[in-house]
Every structure is written in structure tokens, then in C-alpha cells.
Design an enzyme around this catalytic site. Structure first.
Site, PDB file in Angstrom:
ATOM      1  N   HIS A   1      52.201  50.314  45.566  1.00 34.15           N
ATOM      2  CA  HIS A   1      53.216  51.371  45.475  1.00 34.15           C
ATOM      3  C   HIS A   1      52.789  52.618  46.249  1.00 34.15           C
ATOM      4  O   HIS A   1      53.166  53.734  45.892  1.00 34.15           O
ATOM      5  CB  HIS A   1      53.523  51.716  44.014  1.00 34.15           C
ATOM      6  CG  HIS A   1      54.309  50.632  43.319  1.00 34.15           C
ATOM      7  ND1 HIS A   1      55.663  50.494  43.469  1.00 34.15           N
ATOM      8  CD2 HIS A   1      53.921  49.633  42.498  1.00 34.15           C
ATOM      9  CE1 HIS A   1      56.087  49.452  42.736  1.00 34.15           C
ATOM     10  NE2 HIS A   1      55.051  48.909  42.161  1.00 34.15           N
ATOM     11  N   THR A   2      51.997  52.416  47.268  1.00 31.02           N
ATOM     12  CA  THR A   2      51.610  53.530  48.138  1.00 31.02           C
ATOM     13  C   THR A   2      52.394  53.488  49.451  1.00 31.02           C
ATOM     14  O   THR A   2      52.517  54.503  50.121  1.00 31.02           O
ATOM     15  CB  THR A   2      50.103  53.467  48.479  1.00 31.02           C
ATOM     16  OG1 THR A   2      49.796  52.130  48.872  1.00 31.02           O
ATOM     17  CG2 THR A   2      49.256  53.843  47.282  1.00 31.02           C
ATOM     18  N   ASP A   3      52.928  52.312  49.802  1.00 36.20           N
ATOM     19  CA  ASP A   3      53.530  52.176  51.143  1.00 36.20           C
ATOM     20  C   ASP A   3      54.722  53.108  51.346  1.00 36.20           C
ATOM     21  O   ASP A   3      54.816  53.787  52.358  1.00 36.20           O
ATOM     22  CB  ASP A   3      53.887  50.705  51.469  1.00 36.20           C
ATOM     23  CG  ASP A   3      54.833  50.054  50.466  1.00 36.20           C
ATOM     24  OD1 ASP A   3      55.127  50.663  49.417  1.00 36.20           O
ATOM     25  OD2 ASP A   3      55.279  48.920  50.743  1.00 36.20           O
TER      26      ASP A   3
ATOM     27  N   ALA B   1      57.141  34.370  44.274  1.00 33.19           N
ATOM     28  CA  ALA B   1      55.974  34.636  43.430  1.00 33.19           C
ATOM     29  C   ALA B   1      55.341  35.987  43.740  1.00 33.19           C
ATOM     30  O   ALA B   1      54.370  36.384  43.110  1.00 33.19           O
ATOM     31  CB  ALA B   1      54.936  33.522  43.605  1.00 33.19           C
TER      32      ALA B   1
ATOM     33  N   LEU C   1      54.193  36.644  46.855  1.00 31.51           N
ATOM     34  CA  LEU C   1      53.229  36.430  47.945  1.00 31.51           C
ATOM     35  C   LEU C   1      53.922  36.531  49.304  1.00 31.51           C
ATOM     36  O   LEU C   1      53.384  36.144  50.326  1.00 31.51           O
ATOM     37  CB  LEU C   1      52.545  35.065  47.775  1.00 31.51           C
ATOM     38  CG  LEU C   1      51.711  34.975  46.484  1.00 31.51           C
ATOM     39  CD1 LEU C   1      51.251  33.548  46.215  1.00 31.51           C
ATOM     40  CD2 LEU C   1      50.498  35.910  46.552  1.00 31.51           C
TER      41      LEU C   1
ATOM     42  N   SER D   1      56.785  35.181  50.733  1.00 28.98           N
ATOM     43  CA  SER D   1      57.324  34.091  51.540  1.00 28.98           C
ATOM     44  C   SER D   1      58.481  34.624  52.385  1.00 28.98           C
ATOM     45  O   SER D   1      58.731  34.128  53.485  1.00 28.98           O
ATOM     46  CB  SER D   1      57.791  32.942  50.648  1.00 28.98           C
ATOM     47  OG  SER D   1      58.902  33.317  49.857  1.00 28.98           O
ATOM     48  N   SER D   2      59.173  35.651  51.884  1.00 31.70           N
ATOM     49  CA  SER D   2      60.302  36.201  52.648  1.00 31.70           C
ATOM     50  C   SER D   2      59.819  36.845  53.941  1.00 31.70           C
ATOM     51  O   SER D   2      60.402  36.630  55.004  1.00 31.70           O
ATOM     52  CB  SER D   2      61.102  37.191  51.808  1.00 31.70           C
ATOM     53  OG  SER D   2      60.306  38.267  51.365  1.00 31.70           O
TER      54      SER D   2
ATOM     55  N   GLU E   1      65.245  42.610  56.030  1.00 31.43           N
ATOM     56  CA  GLU E   1      65.190  42.457  54.574  1.00 31.43           C
ATOM     57  C   GLU E   1      65.903  43.628  53.881  1.00 31.43           C
ATOM     58  O   GLU E   1      66.631  43.441  52.916  1.00 31.43           O
ATOM     59  CB  GLU E   1      63.728  42.352  54.112  1.00 31.43           C
ATOM     60  CG  GLU E   1      63.598  42.069  52.632  1.00 31.43           C
ATOM     61  CD  GLU E   1      62.508  41.066  52.277  1.00 31.43           C
ATOM     62  OE1 GLU E   1      61.940  40.430  53.173  1.00 31.43           O
ATOM     63  OE2 GLU E   1      62.230  40.926  51.080  1.00 31.43           O
TER      64      GLU E   1
ATOM     65  N   ASP F   1      54.380  44.058  54.006  1.00 28.90           N
ATOM     66  CA  ASP F   1      54.420  42.599  54.003  1.00 28.90           C
ATOM     67  C   ASP F   1      54.607  42.032  55.408  1.00 28.90           C
ATOM     68  O   ASP F   1      53.895  41.127  55.838  1.00 28.90           O
ATOM     69  CB  ASP F   1      55.560  42.096  53.106  1.00 28.90           C
ATOM     70  CG  ASP F   1      55.456  42.627  51.697  1.00 28.90           C
ATOM     71  OD1 ASP F   1      54.407  43.203  51.356  1.00 28.90           O
ATOM     72  OD2 ASP F   1      56.432  42.472  50.931  1.00 28.90           O
TER      73      ASP F   1
HETATM   74  P1  ADP Z   1      58.635  36.367  47.799  1.00 28.73           P
HETATM   75  O1  ADP Z   1      58.775  37.064  49.091  1.00 28.73           O
HETATM   76  O2  ADP Z   1      57.830  37.103  46.821  1.00 28.73           O
HETATM   77  O3  ADP Z   1      58.160  34.952  47.947  1.00 28.73           O
HETATM   78  P2  ADP Z   1      61.477  36.713  47.777  1.00 28.73           P
HETATM   79  O4  ADP Z   1      62.508  36.539  46.737  1.00 28.73           O
HETATM   80  O5  ADP Z   1      61.358  38.006  48.469  1.00 28.73           O
HETATM   81  O6  ADP Z   1      60.083  36.264  47.143  1.00 28.73           O
HETATM   82  O7  ADP Z   1      61.717  35.626  48.927  1.00 28.73           O
HETATM   83  C1  ADP Z   1      61.863  34.266  48.601  1.00 28.73           C
HETATM   84  C2  ADP Z   1      63.018  33.679  49.396  1.00 28.73           C
HETATM   85  O8  ADP Z   1      62.628  33.533  50.795  1.00 28.73           O
HETATM   86  C3  ADP Z   1      63.367  32.281  48.956  1.00 28.73           C
HETATM   87  O9  ADP Z   1      64.237  32.323  47.847  1.00 28.73           O
HETATM   88  C4  ADP Z   1      64.040  31.739  50.210  1.00 28.73           C
HETATM   89  O10 ADP Z   1      65.368  32.203  50.298  1.00 28.73           O
HETATM   90  C5  ADP Z   1      63.238  32.368  51.335  1.00 28.73           C
HETATM   91  N1  ADP Z   1      62.166  31.439  51.747  1.00 28.73           N
HETATM   92  C6  ADP Z   1      60.847  31.568  51.544  1.00 28.73           C
HETATM   93  N2  ADP Z   1      60.157  30.506  52.011  1.00 28.73           N
HETATM   94  C7  ADP Z   1      61.077  29.686  52.537  1.00 28.73           C
HETATM   95  C8  ADP Z   1      61.026  28.394  53.180  1.00 28.73           C
HETATM   96  N3  ADP Z   1      59.863  27.742  53.326  1.00 28.73           N
HETATM   97  N4  ADP Z   1      62.176  27.839  53.597  1.00 28.73           N
HETATM   98  C9  ADP Z   1      63.354  28.489  53.431  1.00 28.73           C
HETATM   99  N5  ADP Z   1      63.468  29.684  52.827  1.00 28.73           N
HETATM  100  C10 ADP Z   1      62.364  30.278  52.388  1.00 28.73           C
HETATM  101 MG    MG Z   2      59.735  38.940  49.381  1.00 28.01          MG
END
Ligand code: ADP
Ligand code: MG
Length: 400
Positions: free
Chosen positions: A45-47, A133, A135, A137-138, A170, A182
Site C-alpha cells: 500500500h505504498t505504490d 490469488a 499473485l 496473474s492479471s 487494468e 505488478d
Molecule cells: P490476480 O491478478 O491476483 O491473479 P485478478 O482477479 O486480478 O487476480 O486476475 C485474474 C484474472 O486474470 C482471471 O480471472 C482471468 O480472467 C485472467 N487470467 C489470469 N491468468 C489467465 C490465463 N492463464 N488465461 C486466461 N486468463 C487469465
Molecule cells: Mg490482478
């Protein structure tokens, strides 16, 4: 980079590409890009307060394999969702049946708005960053799209552009008010290193992680983050109030990052609650990042661990973004011998904790968490061990 893991994901994408788009497609005609997820080691929460963060890219990533098309159509296939999404460059609209594609069309839209000329393309996507989670992934998905499009259309994007366009996609198209950390670390991470980032100037430094016998463990509470959005916005608001308070008294202050621990001590009595505590978290957390980077660069794992513990206490008590589940995994991990430190990581209210653990004690932490946590929460935790990975790049398909 974990070569084997990357090669497996790339092979799944190529195979899917052939199945969905063109059975005759070969490595020569395809381009492959990868971008990792991340875990923030310290600096939470610094960014959005223009402060410092210290994340590392993790050895989990999103891979995309694709090629240009002669027309203006974009065809995407997600291996993980087994779903296709199609749109035209001239009419980019959300695909309500495939929300994962928001991140791709968001990036396409941002690039077009910034004046880049794209063409149609088709691509298959697969990833192994745990989704949702905390981590990122988005961000891995956004940055992998940016890396692929950069290569397909010769956009000449630098690291900062990738981070900014990913963040903008995003913010504007997915509607998540995330900071820039991120996407930045996904684009700019370095194997074996943490990334010390100044979120105002975007100056950064790769700091070697002299972990020796220590390991980075991430414990996913599996607690869904329901309160996260409204609380996040409320905290940002409180920080703005705090920054305005200090700016009225100290002309140099533009954001809480500019408030020194001394200046905070001089004025804190005049601040209303809870703004005082929110400010105290940001001011002390920025200092902990500076101290933590020094400690790790010097190989002082004990000192870094103490800073992680202090960070958690501050997020729990002053910033109030922890939750019972996060507090519990941190408490359990901290009670195991060989754990240097542990803290919640990410925005809070669920998601993951990160711990620095002696390698001989990794199993003990795993067991302690799995023994106690499910009974007290009704949730099944997930424990990961990550190494610091290389930021986004192009994959050599023939060599992978
Ligand atoms: P986080 O970024 O913490 O993992 P978010 O809710 O911000 O969680 O992002 C997750 C979303 O990103 C997933 O619900 C999906 O829509 C998209 N996403 C992540 N990885 C994949 C993947 N391998 N293939 C397709 N979509 C993905
Ligand atoms: Mg995310």
C-alpha cells in the site's frame, strides 16, 4: 527462467494454436511471449502514495503464442478456459462470455489510443500463475500480451511503457484501480533478484537476493477478497487526506512518500483517526522498504525477517487491511523455527502471505499450516515455494 516450465506452457499453446487456428502452423511462423506473476516481499500500500516497493517476479507465468493476420480480426483462444474470443480492431468491446479476454482487448485498446498501429492477430494463451490469488496473474496476462504485440508489430515498447499500458488497461478496461507495481515487475524482474522500485520516478534497481539457504514461501489463505475493493478505495482516500494535511504544513510534500518519520512525529498529534494510523503505516512502510533492501543486499536475513514481521503488524493494526485468515497463517508460520519473518502480501482481506524460511524448515511450515489452518477457518490453504524469475520476454520456440 524455469526453462522446462516455460517450454511446457509454450508447447501447450502451440498445440492449441494448431488445433484451433491452423494445423499446419510451425514454430517458424509463430511468436511466443511470456510474462511472470509476482510476489511483493515488502512495501504494501505504498505504490499509490508514490512510495517504494520491493517485489520479485515468480517462476509462474502466462505464455502466449501467436502470429499476425492479414485482416483486422483478433482471435484468441484460452487453453485454461478452453474458450475462444473474437473481436475486430475497429470495434473492441468486452466479451461477456469470456471475461479473461478483457485483459487482452484492454491492452489492444490502450495501445490503439496511444497511437500504435496494430493489425489483426491470432493467439493461444496458457498460464500457471494461480488466478485470483493475489499473485498478479492479471498483470502477467497483460504484460505477455504487450510483449507479444511488441514483437508482432514492431512497437518498440520499453519497460516503462509496458508497465504503464498494462496498468492502464487494468484501470480503464477491467476497472481495477491497481498501482503500477505488478505490471512493472512482470516486465522488468530479473532472475535471482528482487526489484526495488520507486513508484514516483519509476527508477528501479535489481537487488541480488542473497538468500543462501533461505526460501520464499507463499501461503494462499484461499479466503475470497470480498471487502477488498471498497476498503482499497477508502484507504486511498484516507491517504489523500493525510497527504493534503502534511502538504499544508510542509510545502515539499506532494504525497505521503514525502513525509519523513521525523515530520510525521512532529505533526501526528494533530491528525484525526484513522488517518493518523493510515499515514503512520505508509511512512513506516516506506522506511522498511529502504531498510529491507539494505538488509537483503547485505545478506542479513534476520533483519529482513524482522522488517517483514513489523510490516505485517502495521498492515494489521494501523492500515487495517489484514483479516483473521491472514493473521492466522502469519502467526502459524512465525511460530515455526527457521522462519525469519512473515507478512501478508498484496492488497489484503484475503489472498496470500509471504514468509522467508530456512530451506530445512519449509516442510515444517507446510505441515504446521496444513495441521492448524483448515480446522480454524474451514479453508484449504495452498503453500508455494517460489524463486525470483526473469521478467517478460520472447521465448525461442525452437530452443524451448
Ligand atoms: P490476480 O491478478 O491476483 O491473479 P485478478 O482477479 O486480478 O487476480 O486476475 C485474474 C484474472 O486474470 C482471471 O480471472 C482471468 O480472467 C485472467 N487470467 C489470469 N491468468 C489467465 C490465463 N492463464 N488465461 C486466461 N486468463 C487469465
Ligand atoms: Mg490482478
Amino acid at each position: 527462467m524455469d526453462q522446462e516450465r516455460t517450454a511446457r506452457l509454450a508447447a501447450r499453446c502451440v498445440e492449441a494454436f494448431q488445433r484451433r487456428f491452423d494445423p499446419g502452423a510451425t514454430f517458424d511462423g509463430l511468436t511466443a511471449a511470456r510474462a511472470p506473476g509476482r510476489v511483493n516481499l515488502i512495501g504494501e500500500h505504498t505504490d499509490y502514495n508514490d512510495g517504494f516497493v520491493f517485489p520479485m517476479a515468480i517462476d509462474r507465468e502466462v505464455v502466449m503464442v501467436g502470429r499476425r493476420r492479414a485482416d483486422d480480426t483478433v482471435r484468441l483462444y484460452s487453453v485454461d478456459y478452453d474458450q475462444e474470443s473474437v473481436f475486430e480492431l475497429s470495434r473492441v468491446e468486452p466479451d461477456l462470455g469470456a471475461r479473461w479476454s478483457d485483459y487482452v482487448w484492454g491492452v489492444v485498446q490502450v495501445l490503439q489510443e496511444a497511437g500504435f498501429r496494430l493489425g489483426g492477430f491470432e493467439a493461444a494463451i496458457a498460464g500457471d500463475v494461480p488466478r485470483g490469488a493475489g499473485l498478479s496473474s492479471s498483470a502477467a496476462l497483460e504484460v505477455s500480451v504487450l510483449t507479444l504485440l511488441d514483437a508482432l508489430f514492431d512497437l518498440g515498447l520499453d519497460l516503462v511503457q509496458k508497465a504503464r499500458y498494462g496498468q492502464r488497461a487494468e484501470n480503464q478496461f477491467v476497472g481495477v484501480a491497481c498501482g503500477i507495481m505488478d505490471q512493472f515487475v512482470s516486465a522488468a524482474g530479473k532472475a535471482g533478484h528482487g526489484l526495488f522500485l520507486d513508484c514516483r520516478s519509476l527508477d528501479y534497481q535489481h537487488v541480488p537476493l542473497h538468500l543462501e539457504d533461505a526460501r520464499v514461501l507463499v501461503i494462499d489463505t484461499r479466503k475470497s477478497r470480498e471487502l477488498a475493493d471498497s476498503a482499497y478505495n477508502a484507504r486511498r482516500q484516507e491517504c489523500q487526506e493525510g497527504a493534503a494535511f502534511f502538504a499544508r504544513r510542509i510545502p515539499e510534500v506532494r504525497a505521503l512518500r514525502d513525509v519523513t518519520p521525523e515530520a510525521f512525529a512532529a505533526y501526528e498529534a494533530e491528525l484525526p483517526e484513522p488517518v493518523r494510523r493510515r499515514c503512520r503505516h505508509v511512512v513506516t512502510e516506506c522506511q522498511r522498504v529502504l531498510d529491507g533492501v539494505k538488509a537483503l543486499a547485505a545478506g542479513d536475513l534476520e533483519a529482513f525477517g524482522r522488517l517483514m514481521n513489523a510490516s505485517h503488524a502495521s498492515l494489521r493494526d494501523d492500515y487495517e487491511v489484514s483479516c483473521r485468515e491472514l493473521d492466522l497463517v502469519v502467526e502459524i508460520a512465525s511460530g515455526v523455527e527457521g522462519v525469519y519473518g512473515a507478512r501478508m502480501t498484496g492488497a489484503g482481506f484475503g489472498g496470500c502471505a509471504v514468509a522467508l524460511v530456512h530451506k530445512e524448515c519449509v516442510e515444517a511450515v507446510r505441515q504446521a499450516v496444513c495441521r492448524r489452518y483448515p480446522g480454524e477457518t474451514g479453508l484449504t490453504p495452498e503453500v508455494y515455494e517460489f524463486t525470483a524469475a526473469e521478467g517478460a520476454g520472447i521465448i525461442d520456440l525452437a530452443g524451448a
